[in-house]
Each structure stands twice: as structure tokens, then as C-alpha cells.
Design an enzyme around this catalytic site. Structure first.
Site, mmCIF file in Angstrom:
data_model
loop_
_atom_site.group_PDB
_atom_site.id
_atom_site.type_symbol
_atom_site.label_atom_id
_atom_site.label_comp_id
_atom_site.label_asym_id
_atom_site.label_seq_id
_atom_site.Cartn_x
_atom_site.Cartn_y
_atom_site.Cartn_z
ATOM 1 N N GLN A 105 -4.796 -5.146 6.852
ATOM 2 C CA GLN A 105 -5.731 -6.143 6.394
ATOM 3 C C GLN A 105 -5.934 -7.440 7.432
ATOM 4 O OE1 GLN A 105 -8.054 -5.481 4.153
ATOM 5 N NE2 GLN A 105 -7.193 -3.226 3.662
ATOM 6 N N HIS B 123 0.670 -1.168 0.208
ATOM 7 C CA HIS B 123 0.030 -0.112 -0.112
ATOM 8 C C HIS B 123 0.938 1.248 0.126
ATOM 9 C CE1 HIS B 123 -2.867 2.879 1.989
ATOM 10 N NE2 HIS B 123 -3.833 2.221 1.597
ATOM 11 N N CYS C 174 -4.799 2.512 -4.057
ATOM 12 C CA CYS C 174 -3.628 3.035 -3.155
ATOM 13 C C CYS C 174 -2.314 1.889 -3.183
ATOM 14 C CB CYS C 174 -3.726 3.214 -1.486
ATOM 15 S SG CYS C 174 -4.816 4.528 -1.407
ATOM 16 N N LYS D 92 -10.694 -0.442 10.218
ATOM 17 C CA LYS D 92 -10.895 -1.675 9.603
ATOM 18 C C LYS D 92 -11.028 -2.750 10.503
ATOM 19 C CE LYS D 92 -7.208 -0.287 6.033
ATOM 20 N NZ LYS D 92 -7.896 0.331 4.917
ATOM 21 N N ASP E 291 2.808 -4.379 8.241
ATOM 22 C CA ASP E 291 1.761 -3.712 7.995
ATOM 23 C C ASP E 291 0.520 -4.777 7.990
ATOM 24 O OD1 ASP E 291 -0.535 -2.600 6.970
ATOM 25 O OD2 ASP E 291 0.608 -1.843 5.259
HETATM 26 C C1 PLP Z 1 -2.575 -2.841 3.449
HETATM 27 C C2 PLP Z 1 -2.641 -1.471 4.005
HETATM 28 N N1 PLP Z 1 -1.831 -0.733 4.457
HETATM 29 C C3 PLP Z 1 -1.943 0.574 5.167
HETATM 30 C C4 PLP Z 1 -3.087 0.983 4.981
HETATM 31 C C5 PLP Z 1 -3.405 2.575 5.397
HETATM 32 O O1 PLP Z 1 -4.147 2.552 6.486
HETATM 33 P P1 PLP Z 1 -4.988 4.018 7.141
HETATM 34 O O2 PLP Z 1 -5.533 4.562 5.695
HETATM 35 O O3 PLP Z 1 -6.135 3.518 7.849
HETATM 36 O O4 PLP Z 1 -3.702 4.511 7.591
HETATM 37 C C6 PLP Z 1 -4.241 0.295 4.378
HETATM 38 C C7 PLP Z 1 -5.622 1.059 4.098
HETATM 39 O O5 PLP Z 1 -6.185 0.723 3.250
HETATM 40 C C8 PLP Z 1 -4.041 -0.879 3.912
HETATM 41 O O6 PLP Z 1 -5.035 -1.532 3.199
#
Ligand code: PLP
Length: 415
Positions: free
Chosen positions: A212, A132, A373, A235, A209
């Protein structure tokens, strides 16, 4: 995840579970709400809404400051939520749980504070091709500042992250590896343990990270043995505005603060300031108090349903959806990693994905359309946009049938 799929939704009563989510009482464009965008942000159960209301209406006050009862009560509940997060992640201590604004802020914090203090010109930061943007851009920013280099581990043509391919990127210059435990686009589940173990042997710091992953599997930071891990409350069926950063105590306390302000200091004078240890060191200013407490309620809620029961239910829905989508002529599914969960990304031949999204919306079906993203991953897949259906603990086979029906309509109108 090697979970035995349930044959039906019997043991996990998804229709009863849906009653916990007030949003499903609504219709969209006169249609039943079919929410297939939990990967972006999940809907909130009544327990989370009640928790927010309770904090704000019965004992709201700032935390860590007041001696009066409201402040004490709110502080206790805030710190109880920190303990719930620690237990949820199997962290040794709640002092290792830092509340941030989001997972994005957690990743920026590690990149800026750990990276800023430890990276120098020529050092290497390893990430993977399916990250992401939140796990790419902060590393690019710190690389630019320090002269470090980003090395990108490839994925397989199936969208799989193989531990060997990541490990092959490690050199004597690698200082840190940051990767997703589960892809937000392809649903690929990453071999976290193997990557971390290989990194540890080489003294490489590990950042997971888990944005998900936390929704779909039990996460154990001690089992994974990672140094840092992030996720976002929204999430995990919790509120917006709260992220979680887990970190190894010695690393956290050796890092400079991210921001300066109230609550993170030991003493302040014009001749100098000293900082508290983690987590306070990284929590300058007034946090999202009611939201953190409500994250605790979200954790209680998902744990009450049972993480394994949720994962089994989602696996059943995923298998059902995959079979139904594969049967649609002209539908191309992306990502065929052997270990995948809860996310299906696809295109429909001759149908622009944005138009597909709009037609689905008219049918009450909410999906995400675009680059998710993850522009570098899109480039690697040779597409500019994908339609993504993501499954949550409340998704039903009826939701998938509505999606399939909507896709047939899209083909009729656009094809
Ligand atoms: C795999 C992953 N990493 C990071 C993020 C970023 O999360 P946030 O926008 O809640 O900071 C997301 C959000 O879609 C994500 O799916």
C-alpha cells in the site's frame, strides 16, 4: 507523512490526469464509473497499456537467451525496468531487485528461503495485528516447518502501530520482524524507521510489506534501512503478474534459491548444479516480460506526475471524504491513527456491508467489502466485514460525493 493539504485540486489537475486512464470513459450500469478500490488493484494509464502493446507487437522475444536483435532489445528494456524500480525505491543496486509474480510470492520467498535456512525451534518471528494474510500465512507455514514461534505485536484501539509496542515484542530469540508500512484496511502508516532501527540494534532481520505504501508515499529503502521489502506492480498502476522483492545483497546471496529452472543457474550437470547470484538466483524460468517492462512505464508515469503532488492530492481527497463520511448518521469509521492515508473503512448501522456494496455497485461505485484479507484484524476490531473506499491518484471529490449519495440510498433501502 507531513504534507500540507492543497486547498483545491487546482495545481494537480485530476480531471486531466483521469484522461490518461481509458477505463474512465466507460459507464457502469449506465452510471459514471466511480472507482474507489485502488487499494485492491489500481487502474492502468494509457502509458502502461502502450508499453505492453509496444513490447508485444514490436520486439517481443524471450530475455537473457537470444543473440538476435529482438531478444537483445527486450532484455535491455527488461533490465532498464529493473533499474527504474531500483531508482524508485532508492536501492543501491538493481541487483537487489528480484522480480516475482506478486508481493505475496516475495513474502513467501523470504519466509521459505531466508526462514528455511535461518530459523530453528524456539526462534521468534514478530508480525503485527494488522497484517494482510500475505504477511501472516507464509510465516505460519515456515514456523510450522521449523518450530519457530509467531509473536503478534498489538495495535492500539485507534488502529495505530506504535513502534514501542512492536519493540516490546523483541527478545533474544527474535530473528525476524515482518510488518506492513501501511495498512490495507485502516490506512495506518507504520513507523518503519523506528522499528527497523530497533531491530538492527538486536540483529533482527526486517521485512517491510510496502504494497500500500508505494502508492501513496515515496519509499526509500536506504533511509528505512530495511533488509527486505516487497510490493506488487498492479497496485502501482502497473500490470498484474509482477511483484518486486528488494533485498540486502549479502542476505540474498546467502539464501538458497526459491525455485529451480532456467536462467538461475551457473552450471548444471547430473553431479550437481551451481546457482547465479541475485537477482537471477530467484528468477527461475521465463518471467512476465512485457509486464515488467510496463511496470517501468508505470513508475515513469507516477514519477512524471510527482509523488509529492499525488500524495497532496490524495490527502485533500482523504480529508474531504473523512469529513463527508463522518457527517453520515449511523456510519462508523474504523481506524483513527494519527498518521493515516487514502483508505477509509466503515460500517453502516443496521446495513449488512455486502448489501451496501451491491447497492453502491448499482450506482457505479466500486468499493471493496469483506475481511480485506485481514481476518485477524477484523477479529481485533470486532467485525466480520467492513466497506472500504480507497483513494488513488485519479480520485475526485465528485467520486466521494457519489459514494456519500450511494450510502444514503443504502440507508434508505436497508435501514
Ligand atoms: C498490505 C498488503 N500486503 C500484501 C498484499 C498482497 O498483494 P498481492 O495480492 O498483489 O500479492 C496486499 C494486497 O492487497 C496488501 O494490501
Amino acid at each position: 507523512m507531513n504534507l500540507v493539504p492543497l486547498k483545491n485540486e487546482g495545481r494537480y489537475d485530476v480531471h486531466r490526469v483521469r484522461q490518461d486512464f481509458p477505463i474512465f470513459q466507460q459507464q457502469v450500469h449506465g452510471q459514471r464509473l466511480v472507482y474507489l478500490d485502488s487499494g485492491s488493484s489500481a487502474q492502468k494509464p494509457q502509458a502502461v497499456l502502450e508499453s505492453l502493446k509496444e513490447t508485444l507487437t514490436t520486439h517481443y522475444a524471450n530475455i537473457h537467451r537470444g543473440l538476435y536483435e529482438f531478444s537483445q532489445t527486450t532484455t535491455t528494456k527488461f533490465e532498464q525496468a529493473r533499474q527504474k524500480v531500483a531508482d524508485f525505491l532508492h536501492a543501491p543496486s538493481s541487483d537487489q531487485i528480484v522480480f516475482t509474480r506478486s508481493a505475496t510470492e516475495g513474502l513467501n520467498l523470504v519466509a521459505a528461503c531466508w526462514g528455511g535456512a535461518n530459523l530453528k525451534a524456539g526462534d521468534e518471528i514478530v508480525i503485527t495485528q494488522l497484517e494482510h494474510h500475505a504477511n501472516i500465512v507464509p510465516w505460519q507455514m515456515i514456523a510450522e516447518k521449523t518450530g519457530a514461534k509467531i509473536i503478534v505485536a498489538p495495535i492500539t484501539p485507534y488502529g495505530d502501530v506504535r513502534a514501542d509496542d512492536v519493540i516490546a515484542c523483541f527478545t533474544s530469540r527474535t530473528k525476524i520482524v515482518a510488518f506492513s508500512a501501511m495498512s490495507n484496511v485502516l490506512g495506518t502508516i507504520t513507523p518503519v524507521k523506528q522499528i527497523v532501527a530497533a531491530a538492527k540494534e538486536r540483529d533482527i532481520v526486517t521485512v517491510v510489506d510496502a504494497c500500500q505504501a508505494v502508492m501513496h508515499q515515496s519509499v526509500n529503502v536506504q533511509d528505512w534501512d530495511c533488509d527486505f521489502l516487497v510490493f506488487s506492480a498492479h497496485k502501482l498502476y502497473g500490470p498484474n503478474g509482477v511483484g518486486v522483492l528488494y533485498g540486502r545483497t549479502d542476505l540474498l546471496n546467502a539464501m538458497p534459491p526459491y525455485q529451480g529452472g532456467g536462467d538461475m543457474i551457473e552450471t548444471v550437470s547430473f553431479s550437481g548444479t551451481t546457482y547465479k547470484n541475485a537477482p537471477a538466483r530467484f528468477e527461475a524460468g521465463t518471467p512476465a516480460i512485457a509486464e515488467v517492462i510496463a511496470l517501468g512505464a508505470a513508475i515513469d508515469y507516477v514519477c512524471g506526475l510527482g509523488l509529492d503532488a499525488i500524495a497532496r492530492h490524495e490527502k485533500m481527497i482523504f480529508d474531504y471524504a473523512e469529513e463527508k463520511l463522518q457527517a453520515i448518521a449511523g456510519l462508523r469509521l474504523y481506524g483513527k491513527a494519527p498518521d493515516r492515508a487514502s483508505i477509509l473503512a466503515f460500517t453502516l448501522d443496521n446495513c449488512p456491508s455486502s448489501d451496501v456494496g451491491m447497492i453502491l455497485d448499482q450506482k457505479g461505485v466500486c468499493v471493496r467489502v469483506g475481511h480485506h484479507c485481514a481476518m485477524p484484524l477484523m477479529e481485533c476490531l470486532g467485525v466480520t466485514a467492513l466497506v472500504r473506499a480507497s483513494i488513488g491518484l485519479y480520485t475526485t471529490t465528485e467520486d466521494i460525493d457519489a459514494l456519500v449519495d450511494g450510502l444514503h440510498t443504502a440507508q434508505r433501502l436497508l435501514g
